[in-house]
Design an enzyme around this catalytic site. Structure first.
Site, PDB file in Angstrom:
ATOM      1  N   LYS A  65      19.402 -18.060 -20.052  1.00  0.00           N
ATOM      2  CA  LYS A  65      19.883 -19.025 -21.052  1.00  0.00           C
ATOM      3  C   LYS A  65      19.443 -18.698 -22.481  1.00  0.00           C
ATOM      4  O   LYS A  65      20.099 -19.089 -23.438  1.00  0.00           O
ATOM      5  CB  LYS A  65      19.437 -20.444 -20.671  1.00  0.00           C
ATOM      6  CG  LYS A  65      20.209 -20.953 -19.476  1.00  0.00           C
ATOM      7  CD  LYS A  65      19.814 -22.326 -19.042  1.00  0.00           C
ATOM      8  CE  LYS A  65      20.662 -22.709 -17.852  1.00  0.00           C
ATOM      9  NZ  LYS A  65      20.315 -23.969 -17.242  1.00  0.00           N
ATOM     10  N   ASN A  86      23.978 -22.660 -22.046  1.00  0.00           N
ATOM     11  CA  ASN A  86      24.397 -22.630 -20.644  1.00  0.00           C
ATOM     12  C   ASN A  86      25.921 -22.609 -20.505  1.00  0.00           C
ATOM     13  O   ASN A  86      26.429 -22.586 -19.392  1.00  0.00           O
ATOM     14  CB  ASN A  86      23.810 -23.828 -19.871  1.00  0.00           C
ATOM     15  CG  ASN A  86      24.534 -25.110 -20.180  1.00  0.00           C
ATOM     16  OD1 ASN A  86      24.846 -25.396 -21.330  1.00  0.00           O
ATOM     17  ND2 ASN A  86      24.831 -25.889 -19.155  1.00  0.00           N
ATOM     18  N   ASP A 102      23.354 -28.717 -20.812  1.00  0.00           N
ATOM     19  CA  ASP A 102      22.230 -29.204 -19.985  1.00  0.00           C
ATOM     20  C   ASP A 102      21.613 -30.450 -20.607  1.00  0.00           C
ATOM     21  O   ASP A 102      21.129 -31.335 -19.912  1.00  0.00           O
ATOM     22  CB  ASP A 102      21.119 -28.136 -19.898  1.00  0.00           C
ATOM     23  CG  ASP A 102      21.445 -27.042 -18.893  1.00  0.00           C
ATOM     24  OD1 ASP A 102      22.321 -27.267 -18.027  1.00  0.00           O
ATOM     25  OD2 ASP A 102      20.828 -25.962 -18.982  1.00  0.00           O
TER      26      ASP A 102
HETATM   27  P1  NAP Z   1      14.125 -19.873 -16.480  1.00  0.00           P
HETATM   28  O1  NAP Z   1      14.512 -19.863 -17.900  1.00  0.00           O
HETATM   29  O2  NAP Z   1      14.103 -18.592 -15.735  1.00  0.00           O
HETATM   30  O3  NAP Z   1      12.678 -20.589 -16.364  1.00  0.00           O
HETATM   31  C1  NAP Z   1      12.029 -20.622 -15.125  1.00  0.00           C
HETATM   32  C2  NAP Z   1      10.779 -21.511 -15.208  1.00  0.00           C
HETATM   33  O4  NAP Z   1      10.180 -21.560 -13.894  1.00  0.00           O
HETATM   34  C3  NAP Z   1       9.689 -20.971 -16.157  1.00  0.00           C
HETATM   35  O5  NAP Z   1       8.960 -22.061 -16.665  1.00  0.00           O
HETATM   36  C4  NAP Z   1       8.832 -20.142 -15.178  1.00  0.00           C
HETATM   37  O6  NAP Z   1       7.495 -19.965 -15.628  1.00  0.00           O
HETATM   38  C5  NAP Z   1       8.841 -21.045 -13.964  1.00  0.00           C
HETATM   39  N1  NAP Z   1       8.555 -20.345 -12.720  1.00  0.00           N
HETATM   40  C6  NAP Z   1       9.357 -19.454 -12.076  1.00  0.00           C
HETATM   41  N2  NAP Z   1       8.760 -19.027 -10.928  1.00  0.00           N
HETATM   42  C7  NAP Z   1       7.545 -19.652 -10.880  1.00  0.00           C
HETATM   43  C8  NAP Z   1       6.471 -19.633  -9.950  1.00  0.00           C
HETATM   44  N3  NAP Z   1       6.513 -18.868  -8.850  1.00  0.00           N
HETATM   45  N4  NAP Z   1       5.396 -20.411 -10.190  1.00  0.00           N
HETATM   46  C9  NAP Z   1       5.348 -21.205 -11.298  1.00  0.00           C
HETATM   47  N5  NAP Z   1       6.328 -21.273 -12.221  1.00  0.00           N
HETATM   48  C10 NAP Z   1       7.422 -20.494 -12.018  1.00  0.00           C
HETATM   49  O7  NAP Z   1      15.097 -20.826 -15.609  1.00  0.00           O
HETATM   50  P2  NAP Z   1      15.873 -22.144 -16.095  1.00  0.00           P
HETATM   51  O8  NAP Z   1      17.226 -21.785 -16.478  1.00  0.00           O
HETATM   52  O9  NAP Z   1      14.978 -22.860 -17.033  1.00  0.00           O
HETATM   53  O10 NAP Z   1      15.994 -22.969 -14.711  1.00  0.00           O
HETATM   54  C11 NAP Z   1      14.853 -23.526 -14.117  1.00  0.00           C
HETATM   55  C12 NAP Z   1      15.226 -24.414 -12.925  1.00  0.00           C
HETATM   56  O11 NAP Z   1      15.997 -25.535 -13.355  1.00  0.00           O
HETATM   57  C13 NAP Z   1      16.051 -23.715 -11.854  1.00  0.00           C
HETATM   58  O12 NAP Z   1      15.609 -24.169 -10.593  1.00  0.00           O
HETATM   59  C14 NAP Z   1      17.458 -24.207 -12.121  1.00  0.00           C
HETATM   60  O13 NAP Z   1      18.266 -24.189 -10.951  1.00  0.00           O
HETATM   61  C15 NAP Z   1      17.171 -25.636 -12.561  1.00  0.00           C
HETATM   62  N6  NAP Z   1      18.256 -26.174 -13.401  1.00  0.00           N
HETATM   63  C16 NAP Z   1      19.048 -27.157 -12.880  1.00  0.00           C
HETATM   64  C17 NAP Z   1      20.072 -27.689 -13.642  1.00  0.00           C
HETATM   65  C18 NAP Z   1      20.942 -28.771 -13.077  1.00  0.00           C
HETATM   66  O14 NAP Z   1      22.058 -28.926 -13.574  1.00  0.00           O
HETATM   67  N7  NAP Z   1      20.483 -29.547 -12.119  1.00  0.00           N
HETATM   68  C19 NAP Z   1      20.302 -27.220 -14.936  1.00  0.00           C
HETATM   69  C20 NAP Z   1      19.471 -26.232 -15.446  1.00  0.00           C
HETATM   70  C21 NAP Z   1      18.454 -25.709 -14.659  1.00  0.00           C
HETATM   71  P3  NAP Z   1       7.099 -18.694 -16.583  1.00  0.00           P
HETATM   72  O15 NAP Z   1       7.501 -19.108 -17.980  1.00  0.00           O
HETATM   73  O16 NAP Z   1       5.639 -18.567 -16.412  1.00  0.00           O
HETATM   74  O17 NAP Z   1       7.891 -17.518 -16.065  1.00  0.00           O
END
Ligand code: NAP
Length: 283
Positions: A65, A86, A102
């Site tokens: 994103k 997004n 989002d």
């Molecule tokens: P992203 O930019 O890749 O960010 C991922 C986040 O998760 C970061 O804070 C990362 O920490 C953390 N993380 C990943 N693996 C981890 C682990 N093993 N232990 C601890 N922290 C961990 O992804 P994103 O786009 O923000 O999405 C994040 C989540 O939100 C996903 O599950 C996505 O499906 C969900 N989401 C849902 C919607 C919806 O419409 N319901 C919309 C958007 C997102 P670091 O910074 O330390 O890497």
């Protein structure tokens, strides 16, 4: 035929094709919505290839994103403020325009609670957390915001960005095994991917450590419908929200940007039931 798709990695969990194809069918739009799964090492070259092909729009999800922004021609003011995209709309002249839906999707299931959300705990600092942070600042009564993330650096960067936009009581912390000394929160939100895929049985932290019986516990994850994080809160009688309403809310806004049509309300309700397992099974 118009072509839309979702860019991300991994994408095995996504419900977006189902949602958009149902809306295209409803409006009689001749369009397809496909999954464009791009591993990190192919991201740059694959985007360059996609730009040469004939597409009308994309959704962008984990983990791209923020990475997608340099490849766009324009940014909508909200996406610019947030610093995460997004939704991409592609004009007839081939201009890639970035939006963030989002933000509105996240707020959808909280509509009746804005004024009570004064202390918030935001777990995660990735692309989704950026939209969540700005939505809290701009639309709720938040006065104290704690950001906790695996990488402390990223938590601090998010805190500084939000603080530059609006001053309030912020703390940035590292997510580790020690129990931080924190107050009780009105809202605890998981924006990390911990709880889906290989981490299905894990939670980023135990929400009960920082909750009383009025705390709302919100997980952006929608597959599984109930993560360990939410199950732990529900078993204690707390109000929980999963990512389904946000998923449909952000998709509805993307659909409007791409087609000019409002997402049909009846379909929104039907999809919510269907994806929540009340009809069919999408786990
Ligand atoms: P992203 O930019 O890749 O960010 C991922 C986040 O998760 C970061 O804070 C990362 O920490 C953390 N993380 C990943 N693996 C981890 C682990 N093993 N232990 C601890 N922290 C961990 O992804 P994103 O786009 O923000 O999405 C994040 C989540 O939100 C996903 O599950 C996505 O499906 C969900 N989401 C849902 C919607 C919806 O419409 N319901 C919309 C958007 C997102 P670091 O910074 O330390 O890497």
């Amino acid at each position: 035929m118009k072509r839309f798709g979702i860019i991300g990695y991994p994408l095995s969990h996504t419900f977006s094709p189902l949602i958009h194809q149902a809306a295209f069918r409803h409006h009689g739009i001749d369009a397809d919505y496909s999954i464009v799964e791009l591993p990190k090492d192919r991201f740059r070259s694959a985007i360059a290839e996609l730009r040469k092909e004939h597409w009308q729009g994309f959704n962008v999800t984990i983990p791209y994103k923020t990475e997608i922004i340099p490849f766009l021609n324009t940014l909508d003011p909200l996406a610019e403020r947030i610093g995460a995209v997004n939704t991409i709309n592609i004009t007839q002249a081939g201009q890639w325009q970035g939006y963030n839906t989002d933000y509105l999707g996240f707020l959808d299931p909280l509509q009746n609670h804005f004024s009570q959300l004064k202390r918030c705990l935001l777990i995660g600092a990735g692309g989704a957390a950026l939209a969540v942070g700005f939505a809290l600042l701009e639309q709720t009564a938040v006065a104290e915001l704690v950001i906790i993330n695996r990488s402390l650096d990223r938590a601090k960067r998010l805190m500084n960005k939000l603080n530059a936009y609006k001053e309030l009581d912020y703390t940035a912390l590292q997510l580790d095994t020690s129990r931080p000394s924190l107050p009780l929160f009105d809202l605890i939100i998981n924006t990390t991917s911990v709880g889906m895929g290989e981490t299905k049985r894990e939670m980023p932290l135990n929400p009960l450590l920082f909750a009383d019986n009025r705390t709302i516990v919100y997980d952006l994850i929608y597959n599984p419908l109930e993560t360990e994080f939410l199950a732990t809160a529900r078993k204690k009688g707390l109000q929980t929200i999963n990512g389904i309403a946000m998923l449909i809310g952000q998709a509805a806004e993307s659909f409007k940007i791409w087609t000019g049509y409002t997402f049909p309300e009846k379909l929104r309700i039907q999809l919510k039931d269907e994806l929540s397992g009340k009809k069919g099974n999408h786990n």
